[in-house]
Design an enzyme around this catalytic site. Sequence first.
Site, PDB file in Angstrom:
ATOM      1  CE  LYS A  54      -3.821  -2.433   2.241  1.00 28.44           C
ATOM      2  NZ  LYS A  54      -4.645  -2.692   3.438  1.00 28.44           N
ATOM      3  CD  GLN A  98      -3.512  -4.385   6.487  1.00 29.91           C
ATOM      4  OE1 GLN A  98      -3.665  -3.327   5.861  1.00 29.91           O
ATOM      5  NE2 GLN A  98      -3.899  -5.539   6.001  1.00 29.91           N
ATOM      6  CG  ASP A 121      -9.461  -0.166   4.899  1.00 25.21           C
ATOM      7  OD1 ASP A 121      -9.202  -0.606   3.765  1.00 25.21           O
ATOM      8  OD2 ASP A 121      -8.707  -0.284   5.876  1.00 25.21           O
TER       9      ASP A 121
END
Length: 295
Positions: A54, A98, A121
């Site tokens: 990422k 994460q 997200d």
Amino acid sequence: MSYKLLNGKEISAQIKNEIAEEVKNIIAKGGKQPHLAAILVGTDGASETYVAHKVKSCEQVGFKSSLIRYNTDVSQETLVKKIIEINENTDIDGLIVQLPIPDHISEDKIIETIDPKKDVDGFHPVNIGKLTIGLPTYISATPKGIIELLKRNNIETSGKHCVVIGRSNIVGKPVSILLSQKSETGNATVTLCHSRTINLKEITLQADILIAAIGKKEFVTADMVKEGAVVVDVGIHRVKSDKTKSGWKLKGDVKFDEVAPKCSYITPVPGGVGPMTIVSLLQNTLSASKKEIYK
Ligand code: GUN
């Protein structure tokens, strides 16, 4: 049947070029450089790899990125404080934490602390609610990537029977909602299967589009797939191999070698859904930076 690969690697590279071009134009006009912050707790190997990808992808398209790391024993309070600080930082457009995070921290609390405006997200209940009723929102990266992969390969979803295996909040549930949505990339009849589904094979054999997001290595076998189906494999499993330099090989939720010959299209693992997930996060971050969804 000769099958075509749904090449996520190639399509994601195209999309990255499109994003990089747009960022260049924004900056040339004196606009703001998009900025993604990522919080990583602990040293889980897979999470390390995902976050590294990422961060690298941000660099490739001209975004700024900030990686904030904590040891596994970090307190929930420390994390919550950091998230609030990032929520208030006007230079940061998007924030991801994460997953998974250690068991002593509530995942729900962490996700709910992220400002929905920065939740690139798309995990916050407000954003999932918007997705469910078809309002513009940040769509979580893997479902968004799957939809884009189908769209860019001109695969019709309208009126098709899509069977999704797996009901996770991150993939199965949102992708089933998107595919059934009244929209250009939806309009499908969707069956969502899971661990308690009876006669799974009977259902998967009806699928025009089969999405495997069950998290079990090579779970989908040839006898479960209709001739000519489109198969999307969301699984990523690392297995030991003496044939690769690294000593590891990636496998999906689909037994590729025996399933592929029955398909019209199938995603490879790696190089299918994975790279699409990362570009979707970039698209959401760009969107956050441009204030397209929340003003
Ligand atoms: N863990 C597995 N997939 C994801 C994802 O898309 N986002 C975050 N934050 N964590 C993950």
